[in-house]
Structure formats: structure tokens, C-alpha cells
Design a protein around this motif. Structure first.
Motif, short mmCIF file in Angstrom:
data_model
loop_
_atom_site.label_atom_id
_atom_site.label_comp_id
_atom_site.label_asym_id
_atom_site.label_seq_id
_atom_site.Cartn_x
_atom_site.Cartn_y
_atom_site.Cartn_z
N LEU A 89 0.83 -1.20 0.00
CA LEU A 89 0.00 0.00 0.00
C LEU A 89 0.86 1.26 0.00
CD1 LEU A 89 -3.02 0.86 0.19
CD2 LEU A 89 -2.68 1.04 2.66
N SER A 90 1.92 1.23 0.79
CA SER A 90 2.82 2.39 0.84
C SER A 90 3.57 2.56 -0.48
CB SER A 90 3.82 2.23 1.98
OG SER A 90 3.17 2.10 3.22
N LEU A 91 4.00 1.45 -1.07
CA LEU A 91 4.80 1.52 -2.28
C LEU A 91 3.98 1.92 -3.50
CD1 LEU A 91 7.59 1.00 -3.57
CD2 LEU A 91 6.89 -1.37 -3.92
N TYR A 92 2.75 1.39 -3.59
CA TYR A 92 1.97 1.61 -4.81
C TYR A 92 0.84 2.63 -4.65
CZ TYR A 92 4.40 -2.53 -6.49
OH TYR A 92 5.36 -3.42 -6.86
N LEU A 93 0.63 3.16 -3.45
CA LEU A 93 -0.42 4.15 -3.27
C LEU A 93 0.09 5.42 -2.60
CD1 LEU A 93 -3.39 4.94 -3.50
CD2 LEU A 93 -3.79 3.86 -1.28
N ILE A 94 0.62 5.29 -1.39
CA ILE A 94 1.03 6.48 -0.64
C ILE A 94 2.20 7.18 -1.32
CG2 ILE A 94 1.92 7.29 1.57
CD1 ILE A 94 0.43 5.00 2.91
N TYR A 95 3.22 6.42 -1.70
CA TYR A 95 4.38 7.03 -2.36
C TYR A 95 4.00 7.71 -3.69
CZ TYR A 95 8.75 7.35 -4.97
OH TYR A 95 9.78 7.79 -5.74
N PRO A 96 3.20 7.07 -4.57
CA PRO A 96 2.80 7.76 -5.80
C PRO A 96 1.97 9.01 -5.55
CG PRO A 96 2.48 5.41 -6.04
CD PRO A 96 2.79 5.65 -4.60
N VAL A 97 1.10 8.98 -4.52
CA VAL A 97 0.28 10.16 -4.23
C VAL A 97 1.16 11.33 -3.81
CG1 VAL A 97 -1.40 11.11 -2.60
CG2 VAL A 97 -1.83 8.91 -3.68
N ILE A 98 2.08 11.06 -2.89
CA ILE A 98 2.98 12.13 -2.43
C ILE A 98 3.87 12.60 -3.57
CG2 ILE A 98 4.87 12.67 -0.84
CD1 ILE A 98 3.64 10.68 1.12
N GLY A 99 4.39 11.64 -4.36
CA GLY A 99 5.24 11.99 -5.48
C GLY A 99 4.50 12.80 -6.54
N SER A 100 3.23 12.46 -6.79
CA SER A 100 2.44 13.19 -7.78
C SER A 100 2.17 14.62 -7.32
CB SER A 100 1.11 12.48 -8.04
OG SER A 100 1.32 11.21 -8.62
N ARG A 124 5.32 16.52 -7.73
CA ARG A 124 5.57 16.76 -9.16
C ARG A 124 4.66 17.84 -9.70
NH1 ARG A 124 6.79 18.29 -13.02
NH2 ARG A 124 7.41 17.37 -15.01
N SER A 125 3.46 17.96 -9.17
CA SER A 125 2.53 18.97 -9.66
C SER A 125 2.93 20.38 -9.28
CB SER A 125 1.12 18.68 -9.12
OG SER A 125 1.04 18.91 -7.73
N LEU A 126 3.89 20.51 -8.40
CA LEU A 126 4.36 21.83 -7.98
C LEU A 126 5.53 22.32 -8.81
CD1 LEU A 126 4.26 21.30 -4.09
CD2 LEU A 126 2.47 22.24 -5.57
N TYR A 127 5.92 21.53 -9.82
CA TYR A 127 7.04 21.90 -10.70
C TYR A 127 6.55 22.10 -12.12
CZ TYR A 127 10.42 20.78 -7.03
OH TYR A 127 11.15 20.77 -5.86
N ASN A 128 7.42 22.70 -12.93
CA ASN A 128 7.08 22.89 -14.33
C ASN A 128 7.21 21.58 -15.10
OD1 ASN A 128 9.83 22.60 -14.36
ND2 ASN A 128 10.23 24.33 -15.69
N ARG A 129 7.02 21.66 -16.41
CA ARG A 129 7.00 20.44 -17.22
C ARG A 129 8.31 19.67 -17.13
NH1 ARG A 129 5.93 20.01 -23.78
NH2 ARG A 129 6.20 17.75 -23.91
N SER A 130 9.43 20.38 -17.18
CA SER A 130 10.74 19.71 -17.14
C SER A 130 11.09 19.23 -15.74
CB SER A 130 11.83 20.65 -17.67
OG SER A 130 11.87 21.84 -16.89
N GLY A 131 10.39 19.70 -14.73
CA GLY A 131 10.65 19.27 -13.36
C GLY A 131 11.84 19.90 -12.69
N ASP A 132 12.38 20.97 -13.25
CA ASP A 132 13.56 21.60 -12.67
C ASP A 132 13.27 22.97 -12.06
OD1 ASP A 132 13.03 22.95 -14.96
OD2 ASP A 132 14.96 22.61 -15.91
N THR A 133 12.03 23.46 -12.17
CA THR A 133 11.68 24.77 -11.63
C THR A 133 10.44 24.65 -10.76
OG1 THR A 133 12.53 25.86 -13.62
CG2 THR A 133 11.09 27.16 -12.18
#
Length: 325
Positions: A64-75, A78-87
């Protein structure tokens, strides 16, 4: 490797791994961590009993942590960055998303789906469950109505594409229009109403699910209450709406919320039928539009969908637990 051999190996490794894990973890717990010594035998048994449930839960919690919690937090990150993920742009993706007409259209369409589809599927499922229980060939009818549940959403969409075809020789709707001398139309291109034509597909699929659950609930109603109502002079409509429906209200709510969760995540039907064109966009298809060209906004939409689904899911779990008490 042959797919059959691969499947057999997967089953053997999976089942064997589970057996090895539970046997090994119990062995380590009882022999190494809390050994049964004479001087502290009872205390170690109590400690092992407290730890043992967590050993059984660990694989599920880890997955559950590997396939649900981690992707949710990671997503979300990721949504707080631009398309390239560097800003880092903070809530910029969300602000831009909420300001777009496309998002508002998709959101309103999703609300429309969530209002219409669960209500229609639950109503027709309840109606069919009640009517088929009175028929000798009711089980055959239930099997036919449940059959669409075995069809994938894409397969069902292809079937209904023929129903909605603007060729009178193929599409049923245009065949009827042609019979009355009217010109053929493409119902999937009619603004606003085309959403309802898409909803029909999901209602057609989910009515069987609602029917099976509600039929079981109706059969669980005590016969004494129905017989008492008949003796008091209640007609069939009063028996159904005032005696039976109140007693299965909890089951109706569970079915309703389960279909609502499915509706909020549906994607295949819209993508296969219209591709989100002609103002039929919903949030999952809107997310797919940005997945390959604007990853930051796509993850922002995914996070919004999760926030919308979460309260309904919590409510569904609570209702299911209350039904089990």
C-alpha cells in the motif's frame, strides 16, 4: 518464456513466497525475538501475540505504501514543478488549470456524470431486482442483464458506436429517424445531450452490478414484515417503497457510492467514443490530454481527481462497515 510457463512460475513464486514469509517470520518471532524460556515464558508469549498481527499486515502495508502512498505524495510534489521538473512553481499548475474553460467544462461534465449515472444505474438495478424475483425465468433475465459487466468499457463503447452510428443501416436511432422520414444525425456531436448518450453506456454496464447486490438485499428482508403489510391492506407499491426500500437503504447507499467512485474515474468510454471532443471532456480524459505535453498539469488534475474521490470512498467504507454490524 512461454506465457503459460510464466504464469505458472508467477503463481508458484508468489504462493511459495507468501508461505515462506509467514512461516519464517513466525519462526524468527517465536525462536529468536521472543523465545519461550522458562523464566519469562508467559510474558514472551504475550509479546509475540501483540507483534504477530503486524507481521501478517506488513506485506499489505508495504504494498500500500509503495503503490499508493508514495505515488500520491510523489504526484503532488511533481505537480508543484514545471514540465521539465527543474523549476518550482508552487500552485502555478493549479491556478492555470482552474482558469481554463476546458477544466471547467470537464469538471461540470464530471458532476453531471456523478449525478445521473449512479442514480440511474441504482434505480434500474433495484427495479430489475424486484421484477425478476417475481418471474420463473428471473435467473435467466438476471444473467442477461449482468452480462455487460463482463465486457470491457472499450468493448462496450464499440458496441454502442454502432447503435449511435449516423448511418440508418447500422445505427438504431437513425434507423428510427429514417423510418419517420427524418434526416440522420450524429448524436455524439449534439452539445450537452451527447454527454447523456455516453452515460447510457455506463448505466447499461453498471445496472447488472446494482441488480445483483440489491437482489441479495431484497431476499434478506424478513418475510414477516411483508406478510404483515399485506394483512394490513398495503398494495404492491406501498410494500415496495414503504416496507422493502427502507430496510435496504444502507445497501442502496453503498451501491450508489460505489458506482459514484467508478464514475469519477471513468475514462475509457469518453476516450473511445468522442476522444473528449464536442464538449464531452471529463477530468480523466482532460488529464490524459496533458499527460504527454504538460506533465505538471496532468499530475495536478490527477491530484484533484483523488481529492474528489476520497470523501466518497471514505463514506462508502463507513457505510459498508455499518452494514456488517
Amino acid at each position: 518464456m512461454s506465457p503459460v510457463l510464466q504464469g505458472i512460475l508467477t503463481i508458484l513464486i508468489g504462493v511459495g513466497g507468501c508461505i515462506a514469509y509467514f512461516y519464517g517470520s513466525n519462526l524468527i518471532l517465536d525462536k529468536l525475538i521472543f523465545p519461550a524460556r522458562n523464566d519469562d515464558h508467559g510474558r514472551n508469549i504475550n509479546r509475540a501475540t501483540m507483534v504477530r498481527p503486524w507481521l501478517f499486515l506488513f506485506p499489505a502495508l508495504f504494498a500500500l505504501s509503495l503503490y499508493l502512498i508514495y505515488p500520491v505524495i510523489g504526484s503532488f510534489i511533481r505537480s508543484l514543478y514545471n514540465r521539465s521538473g527543474d523549476t518550482f512553481i508552487g500552485l502555478g499548475n493549479y491556478v492555470q488549470m482552474f482558469s481554463e474553460d476546458g477544466f471547467r467544462t470537464a469538471f461540470l461534465n464530471n458532476v453531471l456524470w456523478a449525478l445521473v449515472v449512479p442514480a440511474a444505474a441504482t434505480f434500474f438495478g433495484l427495479l430489475v431486482a424486484q421484477l425478476t424475483d417475481r418471474l420463473r425465468w428471473g435467473n435467466i433475465a438476471k444473467s442477461l442483464i449482468f452480462m455487460p459487466m463482463a465486457i470491457s468499457f472499450v468493448g462496450a463503447s464499440l458496441i454502442w458506436k454502432f447503435v449511435y452510428a449516423n448511418d440508418p443501416d447500422i445505427g438504431i436511432i437513425n434507423a428510427v429517424r429514417d423510418y419517420f422520414g427524418m434526416a440522420p444525425i450524429d448524436v455524439l456531436q449534439i452539445p450537452f445531450w451527447n454527454n447523456f448518450f455516453l452515460m447510457v453506456i455506463l448505466v447499461w454496464i453498471q445496472t447488472g452490478f446494482a441488480m445483483v447486490i440489491l437482489s441479495a438485499a431484497l431476499r434478506g428482508i424478513p418475510e414477516e414484515t411483508v406478510e404483515a403489510a399485506i394483512i394490513d391492506g398495503a398494495n404492491p407499491f406501498q410494500i415496495f417503497f414503504k416496507i422493502k426500500v427502507p430496510q435496504i437503504k444502507g445497501t442502496i447507499v453503498v451501491v450508489w457510492t460505489t458506482i459514484t467512485i467508478l464514475v469519477l474515474k471513468v475514462f475509457d468510454i469518453v476516450y473511445a467514443m468522442t476522444g473528449g471532443n464536442f464538449a464531452t471532456e471529463i477530468l480523466p480524459s482532460y488529464m490524459m490530454d496533458f499527460m504527454f505535453r504538460d506533465d505538471g498539469r496532468a499530475t495536478a488534475v490527477a491530484f484533484v481527481i483523488m481529492l474528489i474521490v476520497l470523501p466518497v470512498m471514505i463514506w462508502n467504507i463507513r457505510q459498508a462497515r455499518s452494514e456488517m454490524r
